[in-house]
Design an enzyme around this catalytic site. Structure first.
Site, PDB file in Angstrom:
ATOM      1  N   ASP A 119       0.862  -1.192   0.000  1.00  0.00           N
ATOM      2  CA  ASP A 119       0.000   0.000   0.000  1.00  0.00           C
ATOM      3  C   ASP A 119       0.894   1.236   0.000  1.00  0.00           C
ATOM      4  O   ASP A 119       2.080   1.156   0.340  1.00  0.00           O
ATOM      5  CB  ASP A 119      -0.918   0.018   1.235  1.00  0.00           C
ATOM      6  CG  ASP A 119      -1.863   1.227   1.219  1.00  0.00           C
ATOM      7  OD1 ASP A 119      -2.495   1.473   0.177  1.00  0.00           O
ATOM      8  OD2 ASP A 119      -1.953   1.935   2.238  1.00  0.00           O
ATOM      9  N   SER A 120       0.288   2.361  -0.347  1.00  0.00           N
ATOM     10  CA  SER A 120       1.039   3.618  -0.334  1.00  0.00           C
ATOM     11  C   SER A 120       1.422   4.025   1.095  1.00  0.00           C
ATOM     12  O   SER A 120       2.302   4.862   1.269  1.00  0.00           O
ATOM     13  CB  SER A 120       0.189   4.729  -0.954  1.00  0.00           C
ATOM     14  OG  SER A 120      -0.966   4.923  -0.168  1.00  0.00           O
TER      15      SER A 120
ATOM     16  N   TYR B  47      -0.796   8.610  -2.618  1.00  0.00           N
ATOM     17  CA  TYR B  47      -0.816   8.350  -4.060  1.00  0.00           C
ATOM     18  C   TYR B  47      -2.078   8.951  -4.702  1.00  0.00           C
ATOM     19  O   TYR B  47      -2.113   9.208  -5.891  1.00  0.00           O
ATOM     20  CB  TYR B  47      -0.856   6.843  -4.319  1.00  0.00           C
ATOM     21  CG  TYR B  47       0.455   6.104  -4.224  1.00  0.00           C
ATOM     22  CD1 TYR B  47       1.575   6.650  -3.591  1.00  0.00           C
ATOM     23  CD2 TYR B  47       0.572   4.822  -4.768  1.00  0.00           C
ATOM     24  CE1 TYR B  47       2.763   5.933  -3.501  1.00  0.00           C
ATOM     25  CE2 TYR B  47       1.759   4.107  -4.689  1.00  0.00           C
ATOM     26  CZ  TYR B  47       2.853   4.655  -4.054  1.00  0.00           C
ATOM     27  OH  TYR B  47       4.014   3.944  -3.973  1.00  0.00           O
ATOM     28  N   GLY B  48      -3.114   9.102  -3.884  1.00  0.00           N
ATOM     29  CA  GLY B  48      -4.445   9.402  -4.417  1.00  0.00           C
ATOM     30  C   GLY B  48      -4.579  10.708  -5.170  1.00  0.00           C
ATOM     31  O   GLY B  48      -5.508  10.897  -5.944  1.00  0.00           O
TER      32      GLY B  48
ATOM     33  N   CYS C 101      -4.275  -1.443  -2.220  1.00  0.00           N
ATOM     34  CA  CYS C 101      -4.439  -0.004  -2.421  1.00  0.00           C
ATOM     35  C   CYS C 101      -5.328   0.171  -3.648  1.00  0.00           C
ATOM     36  O   CYS C 101      -4.995  -0.343  -4.731  1.00  0.00           O
ATOM     37  CB  CYS C 101      -3.063   0.609  -2.658  1.00  0.00           C
ATOM     38  SG  CYS C 101      -3.098   2.349  -3.112  1.00  0.00           S
ATOM     39  N   ASN C 102      -6.450   0.852  -3.455  1.00  0.00           N
ATOM     40  CA  ASN C 102      -7.374   1.032  -4.583  1.00  0.00           C
ATOM     41  C   ASN C 102      -6.774   1.910  -5.670  1.00  0.00           C
ATOM     42  O   ASN C 102      -6.976   1.671  -6.855  1.00  0.00           O
ATOM     43  CB  ASN C 102      -8.671   1.667  -4.088  1.00  0.00           C
ATOM     44  CG  ASN C 102      -9.451   0.720  -3.217  1.00  0.00           C
ATOM     45  OD1 ASN C 102     -10.266  -0.039  -3.696  1.00  0.00           O
ATOM     46  ND2 ASN C 102      -9.189   0.722  -1.923  1.00  0.00           N
ATOM     47  N   THR C 103      -6.045   2.953  -5.244  1.00  0.00           N
ATOM     48  CA  THR C 103      -5.466   3.871  -6.223  1.00  0.00           C
ATOM     49  C   THR C 103      -4.485   3.120  -7.121  1.00  0.00           C
ATOM     50  O   THR C 103      -4.503   3.267  -8.350  1.00  0.00           O
ATOM     51  CB  THR C 103      -4.759   5.032  -5.489  1.00  0.00           C
ATOM     52  OG1 THR C 103      -5.655   5.556  -4.506  1.00  0.00           O
ATOM     53  CG2 THR C 103      -4.366   6.123  -6.448  1.00  0.00           C
TER      54      THR C 103
ATOM     55  N   GLU D  25      -2.736   9.282   7.717  1.00  0.00           N
ATOM     56  CA  GLU D  25      -1.274   9.163   7.711  1.00  0.00           C
ATOM     57  C   GLU D  25      -0.634  10.033   8.791  1.00  0.00           C
ATOM     58  O   GLU D  25       0.451   9.737   9.271  1.00  0.00           O
ATOM     59  CB  GLU D  25      -0.716   9.544   6.336  1.00  0.00           C
ATOM     60  CG  GLU D  25      -0.985   8.511   5.250  1.00  0.00           C
ATOM     61  CD  GLU D  25      -0.163   7.229   5.387  1.00  0.00           C
ATOM     62  OE1 GLU D  25       1.019   7.307   5.756  1.00  0.00           O
ATOM     63  OE2 GLU D  25      -0.722   6.145   5.136  1.00  0.00           O
TER      64      GLU D  25
ATOM     65  N   CYS E 231     -11.105   2.969  -0.405  1.00  0.00           N
ATOM     66  CA  CYS E 231      -9.717   3.330  -0.093  1.00  0.00           C
ATOM     67  C   CYS E 231      -9.364   2.586   1.175  1.00  0.00           C
ATOM     68  O   CYS E 231     -10.127   2.627   2.156  1.00  0.00           O
ATOM     69  CB  CYS E 231      -9.591   4.840   0.123  1.00  0.00           C
ATOM     70  SG  CYS E 231      -7.949   5.325   0.721  1.00  0.00           S
ATOM     71  N   THR E 232      -8.236   1.911   1.172  1.00  0.00           N
ATOM     72  CA  THR E 232      -7.910   1.042   2.312  1.00  0.00           C
ATOM     73  C   THR E 232      -7.600   1.834   3.586  1.00  0.00           C
ATOM     74  O   THR E 232      -7.551   1.257   4.669  1.00  0.00           O
ATOM     75  CB  THR E 232      -6.730   0.123   1.967  1.00  0.00           C
ATOM     76  OG1 THR E 232      -5.626   0.924   1.514  1.00  0.00           O
ATOM     77  CG2 THR E 232      -7.110  -0.854   0.884  1.00  0.00           C
ATOM     78  N   HIS E 233      -7.391   3.123   3.448  1.00  0.00           N
ATOM     79  CA  HIS E 233      -7.179   3.949   4.640  1.00  0.00           C
ATOM     80  C   HIS E 233      -8.487   4.227   5.391  1.00  0.00           C
ATOM     81  O   HIS E 233      -8.462   4.532   6.576  1.00  0.00           O
ATOM     82  CB  HIS E 233      -6.569   5.296   4.263  1.00  0.00           C
ATOM     83  CG  HIS E 233      -5.103   5.257   3.958  1.00  0.00           C
ATOM     84  ND1 HIS E 233      -4.579   4.597   2.870  1.00  0.00           N
ATOM     85  CD2 HIS E 233      -4.049   5.815   4.602  1.00  0.00           C
ATOM     86  CE1 HIS E 233      -3.272   4.755   2.865  1.00  0.00           C
ATOM     87  NE2 HIS E 233      -2.917   5.490   3.895  1.00  0.00           N
TER      88      HIS E 233
HETATM   89  N1  DGL Z   1      -4.875   3.433   0.492  1.00  0.00           N
HETATM   90  C1  DGL Z   1      -4.902   3.856  -0.852  1.00  0.00           C
HETATM   91  C2  DGL Z   1      -6.179   3.426  -1.545  1.00  0.00           C
HETATM   92  O1  DGL Z   1      -6.753   2.423  -1.168  1.00  0.00           O
HETATM   93  C3  DGL Z   1      -4.601   5.272  -1.230  1.00  0.00           C
HETATM   94  C4  DGL Z   1      -3.983   6.179  -0.307  1.00  0.00           C
HETATM   95  C5  DGL Z   1      -3.223   7.284  -0.946  1.00  0.00           C
HETATM   96  O2  DGL Z   1      -3.815   8.264  -1.399  1.00  0.00           O
HETATM   97  O3  DGL Z   1      -2.024   7.117  -0.970  1.00  0.00           O
HETATM   98  O4  DGL Z   1      -6.610   4.062  -2.474  1.00  0.00           O
END
Ligand code: DGL
Length: 280
Positions: free
Chosen positions: A17-18, A49-50, A80-82, A165, A199-201
C-alpha cells in the site's frame, strides 16, 4: 536517518500500500489465512498516491512490486485502490511477462465489486475514494460489467488519507472533513443505500464515518471480501499456493524511517510490531 535493506522471508505473500491503509487489509487476510507468511510494504515516504498522476502512481507501484519480488514474493496483493485502479492492468499485461511471468500481482477492486450486487436493494451505490480512484472510473466500470443496472456515484475525499497518515483519524478536527464528504455524496444521490469505502485507509476512520452515515445505509469495508477472494484464489491456483510458504510470519517494511512508521502502524494493528526500512 539511515536506511538498512534487509530481506523478509522468501515465499511470503507481498501486501503493498502507499502507506498505512493496507494494514487494514493485511489484518483481515491474516485472520482468514493465518498459516501463510506475509511481507507488508508501505510506501509511507511517498504517500499519498491518491492525488498523483496516473504515470507517477504506476511508476511508484511498479517499483514497490519489484522490491517485493526481489525480497522473494511470488504473489503480491496491491492493497491499495489507487494503485489497483491506475497501475494493476499495466503491470499485469506489460511488466509481469518481462519481469517474471510465473509471478502474480492481484488488486482489490474486483473482489469488492463482486459483493455489491447482493448488498444494494435500491441499486444506487456511493463510492468514497481518493481523487485518483474516483477519476479513473474503475469502480463504475467494473460494477456495470457485472451489474449494468446499478448507478454508482463517486465522492473524492482528498484529505482523508492525510488525516490517517498524520495520526489524526481519531481527532475532533477529523469530524468536519468526514461529515463534509458524506453529506456531499448523499446530496448527489438520495437513493444511495450502500456506500463502498474504496480506499484502504478509510476503515481507520470507520467510527467517524458511521457517525455521519444515516442508519439503513450499508457501509462496505473491503477487508473481508479481499480475504475471502484470496483464499478462493489459492484453492483455484494450487501451483501458486505451493510457492507461498506457510510459517505464519509477517515482516513489515516501510520506505519511511522505522521511528515514523511504527507508532501509527502499531495503533492500526492493535499490536506491537517490528519493522524495517527499505530504499526503493
Ligand atoms: N490506500 C490507498 C487506496 O486504497 C490510497 C492512499 C493514498 O492516497 O495514498 O486508495
Amino acid at each position: 536517518m539511515s536506511k538498512t535493506v534487509l530481506s523478509g522471508k522468501p515465499g511470503s505473500i507481498g501486501v503493498f500500500d502507499s502507506g498505512y491503509g493496507g494494514l487494514t487489509i493485511l489484518k483481515q487476510i491474516r485472520a482468514a489465512m493465518p498459516e501463510y507468511d506475509f511481507m507488508y510494504l508501505g510506501d509511507n515516504a511517498r504517500t499519498p498516491y491518491g492525488t498523483r498522476s496516473f504515470q507517477v502512481v504506476y511508476e511508484f507501484t511498479l517499483q514497490c512490486v519489484t522490491k517485493l519480488f526481489e525480497m522473494g514474493c511470488n504473489l503480491v496483493i496491491l492493497a491499495c485502490n489507487t494503485a489497483s485502479a491506475k497501475a494493476l492492468r499495466t503491470i499485469q499485461q506489460i511488466d509481469l511477462p518481462r519481469l517474471d511471468a510465473s509471478r502474480r500481482v492481484l488488486g482489490i477492486i474486483r473482489p469488492t465489486v463482486e459483493s455489491i450486487g447482493e448488498l444494494t436493494h435500491s441499486r444506487h451505490v456511493g463510492l468514497l475514494a481518493t481523487p485518483g480512484t474516483v477519476k479513473s472510473l474503475s469502480y463504475p466500470l467494473e460494477i456495470n460489467k457485472l451489474y449494468p443496472d446499478i448507478v454508482v456515484t463517486g465522492e473524492a475525499c482528498p484529505i482523508w488519507v492525510p488525516l490517517v497518515e498524520s495520526g489524526e483519524s481519531c481527532s475532533d478536527g477529523a469530524d468536519f472533513f468526514v461529515k463534509r464528504h458524506i453529506d456531499s455524496l448523499l446530496s448527489k444521490d438520495s437513493k444511495i443505500d450502500t456506500i463502498i469505502l474504496g480506499c484502504t485507509h478509510y476503515p481507520l476512520l470507520l467510527d467517524k464515518i458511521r457517525k455521519y452515515v444515516p442508519d439503513g445505509i450499508t457501509i462496505v469495508s473491503q477487508g473481508d471480501y479481499v480475504a475471502a477472494s484470496l483464499r478462493d484464489y489459492m484453492k483455484r491456483h494450487p501451483e501458486m499456493d505451493a510457492r507461498c510458504t506457510k510459517g505464519g510470519s509477517c515482516t513489515y517494511f516501510t520506505t519511511e524511517s522505522v521511528e515514523t512508521f511504527l507508532p501509527n502502524a502499531s495503533i492500526f494493528l492493535n499490536s506491537a510490531i517490528e519493522a524495517r526500512s527499505v530504499s526503493i
